[in-house]
Scaffold this motif. Structure first.
Motif, PDB file in Angstrom:
ATOM      1  N   LEU A   1     -30.344 -97.501 -43.611  1.00 41.12           N
ATOM      2  CA  LEU A   1     -30.169 -98.294 -42.390  1.00 41.12           C
ATOM      3  C   LEU A   1     -30.957 -97.691 -41.231  1.00 41.12           C
ATOM      4  O   LEU A   1     -31.606 -98.419 -40.469  1.00 41.12           O
TER       5      LEU A   1
ATOM      6  N   THR B   1     -31.657-107.482 -45.271  1.00 41.87           N
ATOM      7  CA  THR B   1     -32.265-107.190 -43.968  1.00 41.87           C
ATOM      8  C   THR B   1     -33.617-106.515 -44.150  1.00 41.87           C
ATOM      9  O   THR B   1     -34.592-106.835 -43.471  1.00 41.87           O
TER      10      THR B   1
ATOM     11  N   SER C   1     -39.269-114.726 -32.210  1.00 46.84           N
ATOM     12  CA  SER C   1     -40.468-114.344 -31.460  1.00 46.84           C
ATOM     13  C   SER C   1     -41.718-114.611 -32.291  1.00 46.84           C
ATOM     14  O   SER C   1     -42.734-115.068 -31.767  1.00 46.84           O
ATOM     15  N   TYR C   2     -41.648-114.320 -33.582  1.00 45.78           N
ATOM     16  CA  TYR C   2     -42.791-114.565 -34.452  1.00 45.78           C
ATOM     17  C   TYR C   2     -43.152-116.054 -34.473  1.00 45.78           C
ATOM     18  O   TYR C   2     -44.331-116.412 -34.386  1.00 45.78           O
TER      19      TYR C   2
ATOM     20  N   THR D   1     -28.667-104.585 -36.202  1.00 48.19           N
ATOM     21  CA  THR D   1     -30.031-104.600 -36.743  1.00 48.19           C
ATOM     22  C   THR D   1     -30.416-106.000 -37.187  1.00 48.19           C
ATOM     23  O   THR D   1     -31.537-106.461 -36.921  1.00 48.19           O
ATOM     24  N   GLN D   2     -29.472-106.683 -37.850  1.00 50.91           N
ATOM     25  CA  GLN D   2     -29.754-108.061 -38.281  1.00 50.91           C
ATOM     26  C   GLN D   2     -30.046-108.973 -37.099  1.00 50.91           C
ATOM     27  O   GLN D   2     -30.909-109.844 -37.175  1.00 50.91           O
TER      28      GLN D   2
ATOM     29  N   LEU E   1     -41.504-109.719 -41.970  1.00 48.59           N
ATOM     30  CA  LEU E   1     -41.974-109.685 -40.582  1.00 48.59           C
ATOM     31  C   LEU E   1     -43.190-108.776 -40.448  1.00 48.59           C
ATOM     32  O   LEU E   1     -44.120-109.077 -39.688  1.00 48.59           O
TER      33      LEU E   1
ATOM     34  N   ASN F   1     -12.610 -95.460 -43.303  1.00 49.77           N
ATOM     35  CA  ASN F   1     -12.895 -96.807 -42.799  1.00 49.77           C
ATOM     36  C   ASN F   1     -13.789 -96.757 -41.562  1.00 49.77           C
ATOM     37  O   ASN F   1     -14.650 -97.612 -41.363  1.00 49.77           O
TER      38      ASN F   1
ATOM     39  N   VAL G   1     -17.471 -96.568 -42.406  1.00 50.17           N
ATOM     40  CA  VAL G   1     -18.011 -97.843 -42.905  1.00 50.17           C
ATOM     41  C   VAL G   1     -18.043 -98.877 -41.778  1.00 50.17           C
ATOM     42  O   VAL G   1     -18.952 -99.707 -41.712  1.00 50.17           O
TER      43      VAL G   1
ATOM     44  N   LEU H   1     -36.636-111.117 -33.691  1.00 51.76           N
ATOM     45  CA  LEU H   1     -38.056-110.926 -34.022  1.00 51.76           C
ATOM     46  C   LEU H   1     -38.610-112.125 -34.779  1.00 51.76           C
ATOM     47  O   LEU H   1     -39.757-112.519 -34.562  1.00 51.76           O
ATOM     48  N   GLN H   2     -37.796-112.709 -35.649  1.00 51.43           N
ATOM     49  CA  GLN H   2     -38.262-113.901 -36.374  1.00 51.43           C
ATOM     50  C   GLN H   2     -38.515-115.056 -35.409  1.00 51.43           C
ATOM     51  O   GLN H   2     -39.499-115.788 -35.544  1.00 51.43           O
TER      52      GLN H   2
ATOM     53  N   LEU I   1     -22.088-104.181 -47.977  1.00 52.20           N
ATOM     54  CA  LEU I   1     -23.000-103.529 -47.033  1.00 52.20           C
ATOM     55  C   LEU I   1     -24.376-103.309 -47.659  1.00 52.20           C
ATOM     56  O   LEU I   1     -25.402-103.578 -47.034  1.00 52.20           O
TER      57      LEU I   1
ATOM     58  N   VAL J   1     -37.688-101.849 -37.506  1.00 52.34           N
ATOM     59  CA  VAL J   1     -37.442-102.944 -36.562  1.00 52.34           C
ATOM     60  C   VAL J   1     -37.943-102.562 -35.171  1.00 52.34           C
ATOM     61  O   VAL J   1     -38.571-103.370 -34.473  1.00 52.34           O
TER      62      VAL J   1
ATOM     63  N   GLN K   1     -40.757-104.425 -32.894  1.00 52.56           N
ATOM     64  CA  GLN K   1     -40.547-104.870 -31.512  1.00 52.56           C
ATOM     65  C   GLN K   1     -41.686-104.396 -30.612  1.00 52.56           C
ATOM     66  O   GLN K   1     -42.169-105.137 -29.752  1.00 52.56           O
TER      67      GLN K   1
ATOM     68  N   GLU L   1     -42.601-118.208 -32.115  1.00 53.15           N
ATOM     69  CA  GLU L   1     -43.224-118.536 -30.828  1.00 53.15           C
ATOM     70  C   GLU L   1     -44.694-118.136 -30.815  1.00 53.15           C
ATOM     71  O   GLU L   1     -45.550-118.863 -30.310  1.00 53.15           O
TER      72      GLU L   1
ATOM     73  N   VAL M   1     -11.621 -97.347 -48.203  1.00 49.34           N
ATOM     74  CA  VAL M   1     -12.924 -97.976 -48.378  1.00 49.34           C
ATOM     75  C   VAL M   1     -13.100 -98.297 -49.842  1.00 49.34           C
ATOM     76  O   VAL M   1     -13.085 -97.408 -50.690  1.00 49.34           O
TER      77      VAL M   1
ATOM     78  N   TYR N   1     -44.660-106.475 -31.395  1.00 47.91           N
ATOM     79  CA  TYR N   1     -44.498-107.792 -30.792  1.00 47.91           C
ATOM     80  C   TYR N   1     -44.903-107.759 -29.314  1.00 47.91           C
ATOM     81  O   TYR N   1     -45.609-108.655 -28.835  1.00 47.91           O
TER      82      TYR N   1
ATOM     83  N   GLN O   1     -31.355-108.073 -34.232  1.00 45.99           N
ATOM     84  CA  GLN O   1     -32.715-107.751 -33.767  1.00 45.99           C
ATOM     85  C   GLN O   1     -33.762-108.402 -34.659  1.00 45.99           C
ATOM     86  O   GLN O   1     -34.778-108.904 -34.182  1.00 45.99           O
ATOM     87  N   VAL O   2     -33.505-108.384 -35.983  1.00 41.76           N
ATOM     88  CA  VAL O   2     -34.453-108.993 -36.920  1.00 41.76           C
ATOM     89  C   VAL O   2     -34.539-110.494 -36.671  1.00 41.76           C
ATOM     90  O   VAL O   2     -35.633-111.072 -36.678  1.00 41.76           O
TER      91      VAL O   2
ATOM     92  N   ILE P   1     -50.896-111.945 -37.951  1.00 36.22           N
ATOM     93  CA  ILE P   1     -51.164-112.242 -36.546  1.00 36.22           C
ATOM     94  C   ILE P   1     -52.246-111.320 -36.004  1.00 36.22           C
ATOM     95  O   ILE P   1     -53.135-111.755 -35.264  1.00 36.22           O
TER      96      ILE P   1
ATOM     97  N   THR Q   1     -23.602-101.265 -37.004  1.00 31.86           N
ATOM     98  CA  THR Q   1     -25.029-100.956 -36.825  1.00 31.86           C
ATOM     99  C   THR Q   1     -25.892-101.952 -37.594  1.00 31.86           C
ATOM    100  O   THR Q   1     -26.914-102.434 -37.101  1.00 31.86           O
ATOM    101  N   LEU Q   2     -25.453-102.284 -38.800  1.00 32.75           N
ATOM    102  CA  LEU Q   2     -26.204-103.242 -39.619  1.00 32.75           C
ATOM    103  C   LEU Q   2     -26.207-104.624 -38.964  1.00 32.75           C
ATOM    104  O   LEU Q   2     -27.242-105.303 -38.932  1.00 32.75           O
TER     105      LEU Q   2
ATOM    106  N   LEU R   1     -21.169 -98.220 -39.817  1.00 37.86           N
ATOM    107  CA  LEU R   1     -22.308 -98.738 -40.583  1.00 37.86           C
ATOM    108  C   LEU R   1     -22.394-100.268 -40.468  1.00 37.86           C
ATOM    109  O   LEU R   1     -23.477-100.817 -40.248  1.00 37.86           O
ATOM    110  N   SER R   2     -21.258-100.932 -40.621  1.00 40.84           N
ATOM    111  CA  SER R   2     -21.243-102.401 -40.559  1.00 40.84           C
ATOM    112  C   SER R   2     -21.717-102.896 -39.202  1.00 40.84           C
ATOM    113  O   SER R   2     -22.504-103.841 -39.110  1.00 40.84           O
TER     114      SER R   2
END
Lengths: 70, 70, 70
Positions: free
Chosen positions: B22, C25, A35-36, A25-26, C32, A12, A15, A32-33, C18, B29, B33, A38, C10, B36, A28-29, C39, A21-22, A18-19
């Motif tokens: 990942l 993502t 920022s794009y 990452t989401q 992006l 567990n 995983v 970025l969207q 995941l 990503v 950044q 803007e 798991v 950007y 951050q994405v 751009i 970290t993902l 991983l969850s």
């Protein structure tokens, strides 16, 4: 249990890492969207200002022609 | 072991693939950044240049008015 | 099986979620990247237009000098 560990040795904890970290990452994405969007809005202003400057400079060229031919 | 496979049939291999995918996504990503930040810096230069051009064009309009009224 | 669940609890379902989230993502990241390239292309046009305007304004300054010294 040892056989299971060798074959499906996924804990567990792995995983969960991983969850998380993902999810980071989401996020951050998503930033970025935003920022794009803007940048796209800033670029619309650039286009307007450049078109306005081109119009002013063309008008000044017209004034020059009139002044020279005067 | 078979019951475990049916219920928790997640192999290290599957999680390894997820982890690598990942990691690759995170690297993309991070590059976005950096890109950007380059765009934001370029846009600051655009703003400066556009403001400078507006100032020059306004000054030229002033010259025109003086030339015409001369 | 219960011991295995505690230790490696798991399920395929967790890893499936995941995988799907990661795939979504990655798709956002790819969009992006495409937006970034658009751009960059727009910024090249901005640079060209700003350089062209600077050239025109310098030429008009030259005309002004000639008109004033005339």
């Amino acid at each position: 249990a040892q056989a299971a560990e060798e074959q499906f040795g996924v804990s567990n904890q792995q995983v969960l890492v991983l969850s998380e970290t993902l999810a980071a990452t989401q996020q951050q994405v998503q930033q970025l969207q935003e920022s794009y969007h803007e940048i796209v809005n800033a670029n619309k202003i650039f286009v307007d200002e450049i078109l306005h400057l081109q119009k002013l400079v063309r008008a000044q060229n017209q004034v020059h022609n009139e002044l020279i031919n005067h």
